[in-house]
Design an enzyme around this catalytic site. Structure first.
Site, short mmCIF file in Angstrom:
data_model
loop_
_atom_site.label_atom_id
_atom_site.label_comp_id
_atom_site.label_asym_id
_atom_site.label_seq_id
_atom_site.Cartn_x
_atom_site.Cartn_y
_atom_site.Cartn_z
CD GLU A 125 33.30 30.48 3.99
OE1 GLU A 125 32.48 31.22 3.43
OE2 GLU A 125 34.22 30.90 4.70
CG ASP A 126 29.57 30.17 6.82
OD1 ASP A 126 30.79 30.07 6.65
OD2 ASP A 126 28.92 31.21 6.67
#
Ligand code: MN
Length: 734
Positions: A90-91
């Site tokens: 996600e990051d």
């Protein structure tokens, strides 16, 4: 950051990592350790430029989550690796493909599930918790470990929420209380559930939280002294049996003290069970149960037990795997205290969840324990029968449903399920009391029969020989016992009305020169589109089928179309399914909401409900209420996205309905007039008079009468009959 600071931080990271391996609940193989090591390396690299709001390096978060997963929940290396990697996709630059290439499919699938859930959380313009939740459940189809790691992630976020803006704290905390704490409970992660709840309260109601926390601290000393007193009494006997044990006080969580304060409307000091005594004993698995009862026997030799509060979760463990023996006894200083008796193994399962089981399994089925648990969990959570919304609600119900304790005026104690009403209590005391309930007093105050009772209430039931159940009573009760008693009484009454109806019918037909034989009965049943002869008699008895309708029948019977409706006599498609002794329901009326209101509606085209189906109403923007089947393919989506637009709806038999009607009567004040009016009412079958009030003024009078009737026809009949009384000028319905 200075070079020294960076070095110090790196050292700290390395230390955390080592500890992760050390505290793992499971024994890690060399291969497990290799997997975890490389997940750690990738996570460190991926998050290297990222910092949390608090300023610390981001990597501390995935390590902390992995530690919870490894130590507190006791999951496997795959889960630990996935926890370390849970925010990577996600990051950071890393994609799912990279994860799969490096760590294999299982880890990648879990990380993917976790990434999808986070995406939902941040995409929260639509803060629809139920919908998020539903999607979360869907990811379960892949791997239940996703949910467990998500709970660990949420726990660490809750633990480190200090530096977040307040509104975000409140949002996350409410979501935690609404979804994650019940979920942790369902999974059997007792410690985590408790911590999530306490942290949830800390951010949603900080003042309350701090207040209770400081009071718990204040009372700590007194509590310790109490446990000591308690232990002293039983120690000798336990030692004489050569038991190895530990006696501890287990304080109630802040959240559950708060819940009790609200539900029982009491202050902190009045919560009587702020802590329980826990006796944890050593035992091999064969003697566990026997020893538990031995300890029980010793405890109850010294302290009087409350037999209503005995819970044997050893013989039948909870669905979460929880095992223990609970008993409430009158402890030192005459205070009730709960004693929880558990073996060390049971204690570990209680604290860590079912995963702890694996530790006690033999080598061969080492993995079986965990896998069995995961499979069982998945089954419970996947139950497709219930919608996401119901699921959340059901969670909460199960979680908080406990029994309540009610006192009779004489001081007898009764236990009822939470949510029970005054009328439930009445049936609980005795069926005869229930059937003749006229009213109820709770703590000295008169309350409606539908009044929901609280633990500790003192309830007095007022009975009258003339009171009897009405169909409305079914809406006032929650217990199965009361419900079935009311139903059978209503059936009895229906049969009574039916048998009167049969006599009335014979008389009325005679005046129409028709005899009541089997052929006529069949014709009548067909003409009025009914199912059984009992239906027919009942409707005549209740006045639903009146003279005019019977005349219509006679006319139809005599004219040449007779043959037409003869053929139309409806033979049920499966005659054996209809009980001849049953008044059948017609389901001819749809009502909405708790008040059973009649509203305009349309049937939804997607599922085309028919009378009798389980349905709900959905308030549309342009087309009013649309009625869908509960199992309509669109139901789940509507209920989870637009829960606030859902209306409860149900089909009823309008002939079974009762209505309250108010009549205003005016006329000339004549002798015996009041008497005549009430006579007309009470002579009329099936009208229940609720109140009468007459005023006279200079030779005129006004009367207000409230009656309960089954239908409009009966009411119209009544009005006609009252009008016939000498001196009555006007009868109107208000
Ligand atoms: Mn995270």
């Amino acid at each position: 950051m200075t070079k020294a600071a960076i070095e110090a931080e790196n050292k700290e990271i390395a230390k955390e990592y080592k500890e992760l391996l050390k505290i793992s609940y499971r024994n890690l193989s060399a291969e497990d350790k290799r997997l975890i090591r490389s997940a750690f390396d990738v996570a460190v690299d991926a998050h290297k430029d990222q910092r949390r709001k608090s300023g610390e390096a981001y990597i501390f978060h995935p390590i902390a989550v992995a530690k919870i997963v490894a130590a507190e929940i006791g999951l496997d290396a795959t889960s630990i690796a996935a926890a370390l990697l849970h925010d990577v996709v996600e990051d950071t630059e890393y994609g799912l493909v990279d994860i799969e290439r490096m760590f294999g499919e299982a880890v990648a699938r879990i990380v993917d599930g976790l990434t999808k859930i986070s995406a939902l959380e941040y995409d929260s313009d639509v803060s629809l918790q139920a919908e998020n939740f539903r999607k979360m459940l869907l990811t379960l189809n892949e791997d239940v470990r996703v949910i467990i790691i998500k709970i660990a992630d949420r726990l660490h976020n809750m633990q480190t929420m200090e530096s977040m803006p307040e509104e975000k704290q409140v949002k996350i905390a409410s979501e935690t209380l609404y979804i994650y704490a019940p979920l942790a409970h369902r999974i059997g992660l007792y410690n985590i559930k408790t911590e999530l709840e306490d942290l949830g309260l800390k951010y949603t109601e900080p003042e309350v939280y701090n207040d209770i926390l400081s009071k718990i601290k204040e009372s700590k000393e007194e509590q310790d002294a109490y446990i000591k007193d308690f232990s002293k009494v039983i120690k000798e006997s336990l030692d004489a049996e050569k038991l190895e044990y530990d006696i501890k006080g287990r304080p109630k969580s802040i959240f559950s003290i708060r819940r009790k304060m609200i539900s029982q409307n009491v202050s902190f000091d009045e919560v009587y069970d702020k802590f329980a005594v826990r006796i944890i004993y050593k035992s091999d698995q064969e003697s566990e149960k026997f020893l538990a009862w031995k300890i029980y026997s010793i405890v109850t030799d010294h302290f009087r037990p409350n037999p209503m509060r005995l819970r044997d979760w050893i013989s039948s463990p909870k669905s979460t795997g929880y095992e223990a023996l609970h008993i409430t006894v009158m402890g030192p200083k005459g205070r009730w205290v709960e004693v929880q008796i558990r073996s060390e193994r049971m204690n570990e399962i209680a604290e860590k969840g079912y995963a702890a089981h694996y530790k006690y399994k033999t080598k061969e089925d080492d993995d079986g324990g965990l896998d069995d648990w995961l499979n069982k969990l998945q089954e419970t959570l996947e139950n497709a029968e219930i919608s996401a919304v119901d699921f959340v609600e059901e969670f909460k119900l199960n979680l908080y449903s406990k029994e309540i304790f009610i006192f009779s005026p004489k001081g007898d104690l009764y236990s009822l399920p939470k949510g029970a009403t005054a009328l439930d209590f009445s049936f609980h005391v005795h069926t005869e009391v229930g059937l003749h309930t006229r009213g109820a007093k709770v703590n000295g105050k008169l309350v409606p029969l539908s009044h929901v009772l609280k633990s500790g209430d003192q309830v007095e039931i007022i009975t009258s020989d003339r009171s009897k159940p009405t169909a409305n009573w079914l809406n006032y009760v929650v217990t199965g016992r009361a419900r079935s008693k009311i139903k059978s009484s209503l059936k009895e009454e229906q049969k009574q009305i039916a048998s009167e109806g049969k006599v009335v019918l014979a008389r009325k037909l005679k005046s129409l020169k028709i005899s009541l034989d089997e052929k006529t009965i069949n014709q009548l049943v067909g003409f009025f589109k009914l199912k059984t002869s009992l239906d027919l008699f009942y409707r005549v008895g209740a006045g639903i089928i009146d003279n005019q309708m019977l005349k219509d029948f006679a006319a139809a019977r005599n004219n040449m179309f007779m043959s037409f409706f003869k053929n139309r006599i409806r033979k049920p498609s499966h005659p054996e399914e209809i009980d001849k002794d049953e008044i059948t329901l017609k389901y001819d009326q749809l009502v909405f909401g708790k008040e059973q209101e009649k509203l305009d509606y349309k049937m939804a085209k997607c599922c085309n409900p028919i009378p009798g189906d389980d349905v709900f109403g959905f308030v549309t923007v342009n087309e009013g209420i649309k009625v869908h089947k509960q199992n309509c393919p669109n139901a789940l989506q509507l209920q989870s996205n637009y829960n606030y637009r859902i209306m409860m709806a149900k089909w009823i038999d309008s002939t079974q309905q009762e209505f309250i009607a108010n009549l205003i009567i005016t006329g000339i004040d004549a002798m015996g007039l009041v008497n005549n009016v009430t006579k007309v009412i009470s002579n009329n079958l099936h009208i229940d008079m609720k109140s009468v009030h007459f005023d006279t003024n200079d030779g005129t009078f006004t009367g207000k009468i409230t009656v309960v009737v089954k239908n409009k026809k009966i009411l119209e009949n009544l009005i006609t009959n009252i009008k016939k009384i000498n001196g009555i000028d006007k009868v109107s319905r208000v």
